[in-house]
Motif scaffolding. Structure first.
Motif, PDB file in Angstrom:
ATOM      1  N   MET A 103       0.845  -1.179   0.000  1.00 20.00           N
ATOM      2  CA  MET A 103       0.000   0.000   0.000  1.00 20.00           C
ATOM      3  C   MET A 103       0.885   1.234   0.000  1.00 20.00           C
ATOM      4  N   LYS A 104       0.405   2.253  -0.676  1.00 18.30           N
ATOM      5  CA  LYS A 104       1.164   3.498  -0.794  1.00 18.30           C
ATOM      6  C   LYS A 104       0.232   4.690  -0.603  1.00 18.30           C
ATOM      7  N   ILE A 105       0.829   5.807  -0.202  1.00 19.27           N
ATOM      8  CA  ILE A 105       0.124   7.088  -0.217  1.00 19.27           C
ATOM      9  C   ILE A 105       0.764   7.917  -1.315  1.00 19.27           C
ATOM     10  N   VAL A 106      -0.060   8.423  -2.205  1.00 16.56           N
ATOM     11  CA  VAL A 106       0.397   9.338  -3.230  1.00 16.56           C
ATOM     12  C   VAL A 106      -0.023  10.727  -2.773  1.00 16.56           C
ATOM     13  N   MET A 107       0.964  11.605  -2.587  1.00 18.88           N
ATOM     14  CA  MET A 107       0.703  12.972  -2.156  1.00 18.88           C
ATOM     15  C   MET A 107       1.101  13.909  -3.289  1.00 18.88           C
ATOM     16  N   ALA A 108       0.193  14.789  -3.661  1.00 16.45           N
ATOM     17  CA  ALA A 108       0.466  15.732  -4.740  1.00 16.45           C
ATOM     18  C   ALA A 108       0.181  17.141  -4.271  1.00 16.45           C
ATOM     19  N   ILE A 109       1.065  18.065  -4.642  1.00 21.53           N
ATOM     20  CA  ILE A 109       0.859  19.493  -4.406  1.00 21.53           C
ATOM     21  C   ILE A 109       0.518  20.090  -5.771  1.00 21.53           C
ATOM     22  N   ILE A 110      -0.672  20.688  -5.888  1.00 22.56           N
ATOM     23  CA  ILE A 110      -1.122  21.187  -7.184  1.00 22.56           C
ATOM     24  C   ILE A 110      -1.670  22.601  -7.066  1.00 22.56           C
ATOM     25  N   LYS A 111      -1.893  23.236  -8.209  1.00 17.60           N
ATOM     26  CA  LYS A 111      -2.547  24.537  -8.242  1.00 17.60           C
ATOM     27  C   LYS A 111      -4.024  24.356  -7.907  1.00 17.60           C
ATOM     28  N   PRO A 112      -4.601  25.272  -7.122  1.00 18.60           N
ATOM     29  CA  PRO A 112      -5.992  25.092  -6.668  1.00 18.60           C
ATOM     30  C   PRO A 112      -7.021  24.936  -7.793  1.00 18.60           C
ATOM     31  N   PHE A 113      -6.853  25.638  -8.897  1.00 13.53           N
ATOM     32  CA  PHE A 113      -7.868  25.578  -9.952  1.00 13.53           C
ATOM     33  C   PHE A 113      -7.842  24.262 -10.728  1.00 13.53           C
ATOM     34  N   LYS A 114      -6.873  23.391 -10.451  1.00 10.32           N
ATOM     35  CA  LYS A 114      -6.781  22.095 -11.127  1.00 10.32           C
ATOM     36  C   LYS A 114      -7.462  20.970 -10.343  1.00 10.32           C
ATOM     37  N   LEU A 115      -8.052  21.280  -9.197  1.00  9.40           N
ATOM     38  CA  LEU A 115      -8.627  20.245  -8.338  1.00  9.40           C
ATOM     39  C   LEU A 115      -9.703  19.429  -9.045  1.00  9.40           C
ATOM     40  N   ASP A 116     -10.652  20.072  -9.706  1.00 10.69           N
ATOM     41  CA  ASP A 116     -11.742  19.334 -10.349  1.00 10.69           C
ATOM     42  C   ASP A 116     -11.221  18.387 -11.424  1.00 10.69           C
ATOM     43  N   GLU A 117     -10.246  18.837 -12.205  1.00 10.01           N
ATOM     44  CA  GLU A 117      -9.679  17.976 -13.241  1.00 10.01           C
ATOM     45  C   GLU A 117      -8.968  16.772 -12.634  1.00 10.01           C
ATOM     46  N   VAL A 118      -8.227  16.995 -11.555  1.00  7.72           N
ATOM     47  CA  VAL A 118      -7.519  15.902 -10.894  1.00  7.72           C
ATOM     48  C   VAL A 118      -8.517  14.928 -10.270  1.00  7.72           C
ATOM     49  N   GLY A 161       1.971  23.314 -17.739  1.00  7.66           N
ATOM     50  CA  GLY A 161       3.174  23.666 -18.486  1.00  7.66           C
ATOM     51  C   GLY A 161       3.840  24.929 -17.970  1.00  7.66           C
ATOM     52  N   GLN A 162       3.273  25.524 -16.939  1.00  5.75           N
ATOM     53  CA  GLN A 162       3.824  26.744 -16.351  1.00  5.75           C
ATOM     54  C   GLN A 162       4.558  26.402 -15.053  1.00  5.75           C
ATOM     55  N   ILE A 163       5.411  27.326 -14.619  1.00  5.16           N
ATOM     56  CA  ILE A 163       6.119  27.134 -13.358  1.00  5.16           C
ATOM     57  C   ILE A 163       5.102  27.065 -12.217  1.00  5.16           C
ATOM     58  N   GLY A 164       5.363  26.208 -11.249  1.00  7.72           N
ATOM     59  CA  GLY A 164       4.468  26.080 -10.102  1.00  7.72           C
ATOM     60  C   GLY A 164       3.397  25.027 -10.262  1.00  7.72           C
ATOM     61  N   ASP A 165       3.521  24.127 -11.245  1.00 11.37           N
ATOM     62  CA  ASP A 165       2.522  23.075 -11.427  1.00 11.37           C
ATOM     63  C   ASP A 165       2.461  22.132 -10.238  1.00 11.37           C
ATOM     64  N   GLY A 166       3.552  21.971  -9.507  1.00 18.10           N
ATOM     65  CA  GLY A 166       3.524  21.162  -8.299  1.00 18.10           C
ATOM     66  C   GLY A 166       4.437  19.964  -8.355  1.00 18.10           C
ATOM     67  N   LYS A 167       4.250  19.077  -7.386  1.00 12.49           N
ATOM     68  CA  LYS A 167       5.076  17.883  -7.246  1.00 12.49           C
ATOM     69  C   LYS A 167       4.203  16.728  -6.783  1.00 12.49           C
ATOM     70  N   ILE A 168       4.700  15.511  -7.020  1.00 13.15           N
ATOM     71  CA  ILE A 168       4.029  14.302  -6.552  1.00 13.15           C
ATOM     72  C   ILE A 168       5.045  13.479  -5.767  1.00 13.15           C
ATOM     73  N   PHE A 169       4.629  13.002  -4.597  1.00 14.57           N
ATOM     74  CA  PHE A 169       5.466  12.176  -3.742  1.00 14.57           C
ATOM     75  C   PHE A 169       4.729  10.871  -3.457  1.00 14.57           C
ATOM     76  N   VAL A 170       5.469   9.781  -3.293  1.00 11.19           N
ATOM     77  CA  VAL A 170       4.873   8.477  -2.981  1.00 11.19           C
ATOM     78  C   VAL A 170       5.520   7.949  -1.707  1.00 11.19           C
ATOM     79  N   PHE A 171       4.675   7.531  -0.753  1.00 17.19           N
ATOM     80  CA  PHE A 171       5.137   7.017   0.536  1.00 17.19           C
ATOM     81  C   PHE A 171       4.613   5.607   0.755  1.00 17.19           C
ATOM     82  N   GLN A 172       5.367   4.814   1.475  1.00 20.95           N
ATOM     83  CA  GLN A 172       4.942   3.472   1.871  1.00 20.95           C
ATOM     84  C   GLN A 172       3.996   3.574   3.060  1.00 20.95           C
ATOM     85  N   ILE A 173       2.929   2.754   3.062  1.00 19.94           N
ATOM     86  CA  ILE A 173       2.025   2.646   4.210  1.00 19.94           C
ATOM     87  C   ILE A 173       2.323   1.320   4.893  1.00 19.94           C
ATOM     88  N   ASP A 174       2.608   1.340   6.173  1.00 19.72           N
ATOM     89  CA  ASP A 174       2.879   0.115   6.912  1.00 19.72           C
ATOM     90  C   ASP A 174       1.601  -0.575   7.373  1.00 19.72           C
TER      91      ASP A 174
END
Length: 112
Positions: free
Chosen positions: A1-16, A84-97
């Motif tokens: 099991m994993k946790i996928v954590m993403a930091i995104i621009k607020p206006f992209k929430l509905d699309e995500v 495609g612009q600066i500040g699109d965000g990042k995605i991190f993946v963590f292990q769940i124990d």
């Protein structure tokens, strides 16, 4: 099991959210956060006075998924959040124990 954590621009929430729903993700957690990356904020003018905005508003999305679904989830988030612009965000993946659904007592993969 994993946790996928993403930091995104607020206006992209509905699309995500739509992208994650379309691949079968059943639940996400969204938190309003502030931060900066390479762009180091920006300046704005308010009532004729210029001031620096050091921390930009972002959204943090967290999704707990089975390990075999991680690649699909990461790709869905990345494609939906990209402008495609600066500040699109990042995605991190963590292990769940361990995971536990409080209501039913189900654990690990059944709790997701």
């Amino acid at each position: 099991m994993k946790i996928v954590m993403a930091i995104i621009k607020p206006f992209k929430l509905d699309e995500v959210r739509d992208a994650l729903t379309s691949i079968g993700v059943q639940g996400i957690t969204v938190t309003e956060v502030k931060g900066y990356g390479r762009q180091k904020g920006h300046t704005e003018i308010y009532r004729g006075t210029e001031y620096a905005v050091s921390f930009l508003p972002k959204l943090k999305i967290e999704v707990a998924v089975p390990s075999e679904a991680v690649d699909k989830v990461v790709e869905a988030i990345a494609s939906a959040a990209k402008t495609g612009q600066i500040g699109d965000g990042k995605i991190f993946v963590f292990q769940i124990d361990q995971a536990l659904r409080i209501r039913t007592g189900e654990s690990d993969a059944e709790a997701l």
